[in-house]
Design a protein around this motif. Structure first.
Motif, short mmCIF file in Angstrom:
data_model
loop_
_atom_site.label_atom_id
_atom_site.label_comp_id
_atom_site.label_asym_id
_atom_site.label_seq_id
_atom_site.Cartn_x
_atom_site.Cartn_y
_atom_site.Cartn_z
N GLY A 131 35.21 49.87 34.34
CA GLY A 131 35.12 48.90 35.73
C GLY A 131 36.30 47.52 35.35
N LYS A 132 35.87 47.50 33.98
CA LYS A 132 37.58 47.10 32.94
C LYS A 132 38.51 46.76 33.75
CE LYS A 132 34.71 45.50 28.86
NZ LYS A 132 34.55 45.71 27.48
N GLU A 135 39.12 46.07 37.92
CA GLU A 135 38.89 43.71 37.38
C GLU A 135 40.39 44.09 36.58
OE1 GLU A 135 36.55 40.16 35.76
OE2 GLU A 135 36.32 42.28 35.79
N GLY A 139 41.91 42.32 40.17
CA GLY A 139 41.30 41.06 40.56
C GLY A 139 40.25 40.64 40.99
N ASN A 140 40.40 38.66 40.77
CA ASN A 140 39.13 38.43 42.07
C ASN A 140 40.01 37.56 42.54
OD1 ASN A 140 36.10 39.56 40.45
ND2 ASN A 140 37.85 38.90 39.21
N SER A 152 48.49 41.25 42.22
CA SER A 152 48.40 42.04 41.56
C SER A 152 49.43 43.04 40.99
CB SER A 152 47.25 43.49 41.94
OG SER A 152 47.73 44.35 41.14
N GLY A 303 35.25 52.11 45.15
CA GLY A 303 34.27 51.77 43.95
C GLY A 303 34.44 53.48 43.17
N TYR A 382 45.31 39.37 45.75
CA TYR A 382 44.11 39.66 45.26
C TYR A 382 43.27 39.90 46.29
CZ TYR A 382 45.38 39.67 40.30
OH TYR A 382 45.84 39.72 38.89
N ASN A 386 40.88 42.05 47.76
CA ASN A 386 39.98 41.83 47.99
C ASN A 386 38.41 42.19 48.88
OD1 ASN A 386 38.29 42.74 45.27
ND2 ASN A 386 40.12 41.73 44.87
#
Length: 499
Positions: A131-132, A135, A139-140, A152, A303, A382, A386
């Protein structure tokens, strides 16, 4: 005319290319969770009905239509009437848009491939907590309009590899590029997935996942939305109504059997759906058993592949080197699945454009690849990855593909004749299709697709937001404008003129 057009050099190569076009990243997550949320084992009945009433008949129609006109969607729709050529251009716009975000997802698989090698040789140790890494890569952002969130660098760098691969393969043409690569990619992908399926069945707790996937909830089978979901999955999974199979059919020699080829393509893809379902849910069953989490803890999209599988791989063996090598093989498998689909999408537009315009294949593919690379870069932001990616994907998939599938079926029945398609397909077939083919494409398929289109449109209106309006409907508007511009250009190729 036929001798001037490049053709598939072998039927095996054609089948591998068509199956590879149908099989993609979506099989690995979309089918399992469509089945899971739509009644488990009860979903399989509508799915199988959809395969035989929609998937196979439309595959035969598209293969035969492409072979008849010796051209892609633009030429095929022009044959039905000059004013319908525009619909052909709109159809081949779909793969261009899809490729832009699809290649961004493939780039994530390439990142995980590289990190898996790093894991194998002790450079990084990430598989127990992927997960890290995910991420860091994606990104977010605070919404689709949060452009200040950044871009990214990982995805931006690795989409270059993906688009370079697309360009190298497709510019070489059918027999020298797509066919040769498909003979390697498709069998390798199938072997790798079979290995992963067998291994997943050995994991402790796999039966929990299999029960969740296959236990039927027959109360849900009467729900119309289950049937709509099943037909949508077949369309999504088989790459119909986006110009790919018409383009591939245009390179089929006159005396090859398209009926048997259609059955093989659709059923092979369905087998991969089921293999993916078993693999995914056996793995998730293991995670539910060992970690005490819920099935939806890893989401219902990409995911699953990028978070759940590294965790499962790390539990297969304690040897870090083997973990990394297994991870590399798995994400290489995802890369192949994505690449085999993306080259077919690129070919869909290329065939339509080459039919109409005097331009070399190498130059055309180069231009498309550059435009696609810029589009993929936008989805590498990002906010793009997302938020905008899901919006564009849902709008193109829910509104354009099903609608064009409906229009394609109705126009062929009315202006060409479904009986004529059946007779021409039967001429060189190992076994003949009967009048059930006519009934399905005249009545059953249009009815189901009509219900699907109306249902999706109602849901879209109910869930209308500013993001959906700008990025979803805005993308559709841009596709319509581009299709109109290409449609209005004069035919430059003599073989494109249809009297």
């Amino acid at each position: 005319m036929e001798e001037k057009r490049e053709l598939w050099s072998s039927r095996k190569g054609f089948i591998y290319a068509a199956v590879g076009a149908a099989i993609g990243l979506g099989n690995l997550w979309r089918f399992p969770f469509q089945a899971y949320k739509n009644g488990g084992g009860a979903f399989f009945l509508p799915y199988i009905v959809a395969l035989f009433t929609c998937g196979i008949p439309l595959m035969i129609l598209e293969y035969q239509l492409g072979r008849k006109v010796r051209g892609g969607s633009t030429k095929a729709f022009r044959m039905l009437g000059k004013r319908y050529e525009w619909l052909g251009w709109l159809q081949v716009m779909i793969p261009i848009v899809v490729m832009m975000f699809y290649c961004t997802i493939i780039s994530v698989a390439v990142v995980f491939m590289v990190w898996s090698l790093g894991h194998a040789f002790g450079v990084v140790n990430w598989m127990s907590d992927p997960g890290k890494l995910m991420e860091i890569i994606v990104g977010n952002a605070n919404g689709p309009f949060d452009f200040s969130a950044g871009i990214s660098g990982y995805m931006l760098s690795f989409i270059l590899i993906v688009w370079f691969s697309n360009w190298i393969i497709v510019k070489k043409g059918i027999s020298s590029g797509i066919e040769k690569c498909s003979k390697i990619f498709t069998p390798l992908l199938m072997v790798l997935m079979l290995i992963f399926m067998i291994n997943s069945l050995r994991l402790k707790g796999a039966v929990i996942g299999l029960n969740a996937l296959f236990t039927p909830d027959f109360e849900k089978i009467l729900n119309p939305s289950i049937w709509v979901a099943a037909y949508a999955q077949v369309f999504f999974s088989t790459t119909l109504a986006v110009g790919v199979m018409i383009a591939y059919g245009s390179y089929v020699p006159k005396k090859w059997d398209v009926v048997n080829s259609s059955f093989i393509t659709v059923l092979a893809n369905a087998s991969f759906d089921i293999i993916s379902g078993i693999t995914v849910f056996s793995t998730l069953g293991y995670l539910v058993n060992s970690m005490g989490v819920e099935f939806n803890s890893f989401g219902s999209g990409a995911g699953i592949a990028f978070i759940a599988f590294p965790i499962a791989i790390s539990a297969i063996t304690a040897n870090q080197f083997l973990q990394g090598i297994i991870g590399f093989i798995f994400f290489f498998c995802l890369f192949i699945a994505g690449l085999s689909s993306s080259i077919s999408m690129l070919e869909s537009f290329a065939t339509g454009a080459l039919d109409k315009f005097k331009i070399s294949r190498e130059r055309l593919v180069g231009v498309i690849s550059l435009i696609g690379l810029v589009g993929s870069a936008a989805f590498s932001t990002y906010a793009g990855f997302n938020y905008i990616l899901d919006i564009v994907d849902s709008h193109v998939g829910n509104y354009i593909i099903a609608t064009l599938g409906l229009v394609e079926t109705v126009l062929v029945c009315r202006y060409y004749g479904i009986e004529k398609i059946r007779e021409e397909a039967n001429e060189y077939s190992d076994f003949e299709i009967g009048r059930w083919f006519d009934i399905l494409l005249k009545y059953v398929t249009p009815t189901i697709l009509g219900i699907t289109v109306i249902t999706n449109l109602i849901k879209g209106i109910q869930n209308l937001t500013l993001g959906n309006l700008v990025f979803g409907w805005g993308t559709i508007l841009l596709m319509v404008i581009c299709a109109t511009l290409f449609y209005r250009r004069a035919w430059e190729m003599e073989r494109g003129e249809l009297k």
